[in-house]
Design an enzyme around this catalytic site. Structure first.
Site, PDB file in Angstrom:
ATOM      1  N   LYS A 207       0.820  -1.210   0.000  1.00 51.60           N
ATOM      2  CA  LYS A 207       0.000   0.000   0.000  1.00 51.60           C
ATOM      3  C   LYS A 207       0.864   1.275   0.000  1.00 51.60           C
ATOM      4  O   LYS A 207       2.076   1.194   0.165  1.00 51.60           O
ATOM      5  CB  LYS A 207      -0.976  -0.046   1.189  1.00 51.60           C
ATOM      6  CG  LYS A 207      -1.914  -1.282   1.139  1.00 51.60           C
ATOM      7  CD  LYS A 207      -2.983  -1.193   0.077  1.00 51.60           C
ATOM      8  CE  LYS A 207      -3.611  -2.483  -0.382  1.00 51.60           C
ATOM      9  NZ  LYS A 207      -4.350  -3.315   0.524  1.00 51.60           N
TER      10      LYS A 207
HETATM   11  C1  PLP Z   1      -5.399  -4.437   0.855  1.00 46.98           C
HETATM   12  C2  PLP Z   1      -6.875  -4.268   0.869  1.00 46.98           C
HETATM   13  C3  PLP Z   1      -7.645  -4.500   2.017  1.00 46.98           C
HETATM   14  C4  PLP Z   1      -7.093  -5.168   3.228  1.00 46.98           C
HETATM   15  O1  PLP Z   1      -6.048  -4.545   3.819  1.00 46.98           O
HETATM   16  P1  PLP Z   1      -5.254  -5.317   4.980  1.00 46.98           P
HETATM   17  O2  PLP Z   1      -4.537  -4.218   5.689  1.00 46.98           O
HETATM   18  O3  PLP Z   1      -4.338  -6.273   4.292  1.00 46.98           O
HETATM   19  O4  PLP Z   1      -6.238  -5.999   5.823  1.00 46.98           O
HETATM   20  C5  PLP Z   1      -8.975  -4.182   1.999  1.00 46.98           C
HETATM   21  N1  PLP Z   1      -9.561  -3.692   0.906  1.00 46.98           N
HETATM   22  C6  PLP Z   1      -8.881  -3.473  -0.233  1.00 46.98           C
HETATM   23  C7  PLP Z   1      -9.590  -2.909  -1.414  1.00 46.98           C
HETATM   24  C8  PLP Z   1      -7.514  -3.789  -0.299  1.00 46.98           C
HETATM   25  O5  PLP Z   1      -6.842  -3.640  -1.438  1.00 46.98           O
END
Ligand code: PLP
Length: 413
Positions: A207
């Site tokens: 991210k």
């Molecule tokens: C990465 C992601 C999540 C989950 O994030 P985590 O921190 O790994 O739980 C939720 N929604 C979307 C659209 C994502 O890309």
């Protein structure tokens, strides 16, 4: 083909690496690499040497600085965005018999957390340009059982929040945003994190800023913030940091059977350093996004992502859509061909309603959400991250052009 062995008047197709040709890049270019430097190393080391590594002063500081950055009054650090979404639903009192409306064009988490609280996911199709939940189809999905709307800011492009909020307010339903992609984004000048009843961010490794694993929930609602905080540490009325403090009381009370969703100080250390680089990261992403859009325009087989006028995207992903009707391969074969060229690419996302659990449990099938399904078969994400070199972006473009040239239907010269 040997380089430069002949003078050709007819253009000869290059040979794909997957068919034994030479790959565009000598070594594999990973789809993503987090950008970590001496600042992150120093902050983590400081935490290691401090004697307190789980949730404590650094997690608190990360919450405060994140709140300042996004402009949200309250920010609660959690161990994932999935945890943030789960607690937002739980703290909003959503449970069995309830329905939650969301986008089918998302990661597993968004739908899974609705299952975790015992509610039913109700999918609303996306708009074909942004691949975000289509506000025009939203109202038809609302029933007396609907207890929340969970828009997903796909790729970091904010959803069209005005009509979504208008419908939500009219029905008295909270909007809980999946902003896993949207850290640093804004809608009509409002930062994501300051719009819905709760906004959930991810600091997963890929991210825009990362703590390895981690998440944050922001809200205006102090009561919700307190409840989420309580639920994140077993529903215990005092956090460990205050229990172990010199003047802390060692006794505690379980108020609710909560969860173990706290973010550790080790992770928060990474977050503190990454947050300081957020503006610089965003600028790099924007530049890369624009570079790709310029370099790839005019290729009939590739549809490029759009950025609407009234938003600031976080430029989390660069998602192209393959016009597979013009190609003699499907998306998955195209992905394999790109990987063989040593370019890391991936797919965001395969529509959730078509995944086995959801299809079998609810009888969801193809045809229900055509725009999401169409995208599901055609999307491919190419590398985009602040550490990516210009020379590698040129190779990504070259590989894309090569694979298109070798797989286009009408392309026999
Ligand atoms: C990465 C992601 C999540 C989950 O994030 P985590 O921190 O790994 O739980 C939720 N929604 C979307 C659209 C994502 O890309």
């Amino acid at each position: 083909m040997e380089k430069g062995t002949q003078e050709v008047s007819v253009k000869v197709r290059p040979r794909l690496a997957i068919d034994g040709g030479t790959p565009v890049r000598e070594q594999f270019l990973p789809y993503h690499r987090p950008v970590m430097g001496p600042e992150e190393e120093a902050e983590v080391l400081d935490t290691l040497r401090s004697g307190w590594i789980t949730s404590g002063p650094k997690a608190k500081k990360f919450e405060q600085e994140f709140a300042v950055y996004t402009g949200a009054p309250f920010a609660i650090a959690l161990n994932s965005c999935t945890a943030a979404l789960h607690l937002a639903l739980n703290a909003s009192g959503i449970g069995p018999g309830d329905e939650v409306v969301t986008s089918p064009f998302t990661f597993a988490s968004t739908a899974n957390v609705i299952e975790h609280v015992g509610a039913k996911p109700v999918f609303v199709d996306v708009t074909p340009d942004t691949l975000n939940l289509d506000p025009e189809q939203l109202e038809a999905a609302i029933t007396p059982q609907t207890k929340a709307i969970v828009p997903v800011h796909f790729g970091g492009h904010p959803c069209d929040m005005v009509p979504i909020l208008e419908i939500a307010n009219r029905y008295g339903i909270p909007v809980i945003e999946d902003a896993a992609h949207a850290f640093g984004a804004a809608y009509r000048g409002r930062p994501i994190g300051t719009i819905g009843a709760a906004t959930c961010f991810s600091f997963y490794a890929t991210k825009n800023i990362t703590t390895g694993e981690g998440g944050m929930l922001t809200t205006f609602d102090e009561h919700l913030a307190q409840r989420v905080s309580l639920l994140s540490s077993h529903g215990i009325d005092k956090d460990a940091w205050s229990r172990y403090a010199k003047d802390g009381s060692a006794s505690y009370e379980i108020i609710y059977p909560g969860y173990k969703y706290n973010l550790s100080d080790l992770q928060a250390s990474l977050g503190l350093s990454q947050l300081k680089k957020a503006d610089q990261f965003w600028l790099a992403r924007e530049e890369q996004f624009k570079f790709y859009s310029e370099a790839l325009k005019g290729i009939a087989e590739i549809e490029l992502p759009v950025v609407r006028q009234d938003v600031k995207s976080s430029y989390h992903l660069y998602v192209i859509q393959l016009r597979t009707e013009l190609l003699n391969v499907d998306r998955d074969a195209f992905v394999k061909a790109m990987q063989a060229e040593n370019i890391g690419v991936t797919v965001h996302f395969r529509a959730v309603h078509l995944h086995r659990y959801y299809a079998e449990t609810y009888g969801f099938r193809r045809g229900m959400h055509p725009a999401a399904e169409r995208a599901s078969d055609r999307v491919m994400s190419i590398p985009l991250h602040p550490g990516l070199l210009q020379e590698d972006m040129l190779l990504v473009v070259e590989a894309l052009k090569k694979v298109v040239e070798c797989t286009r239907k009408s392309g026999i010269v």
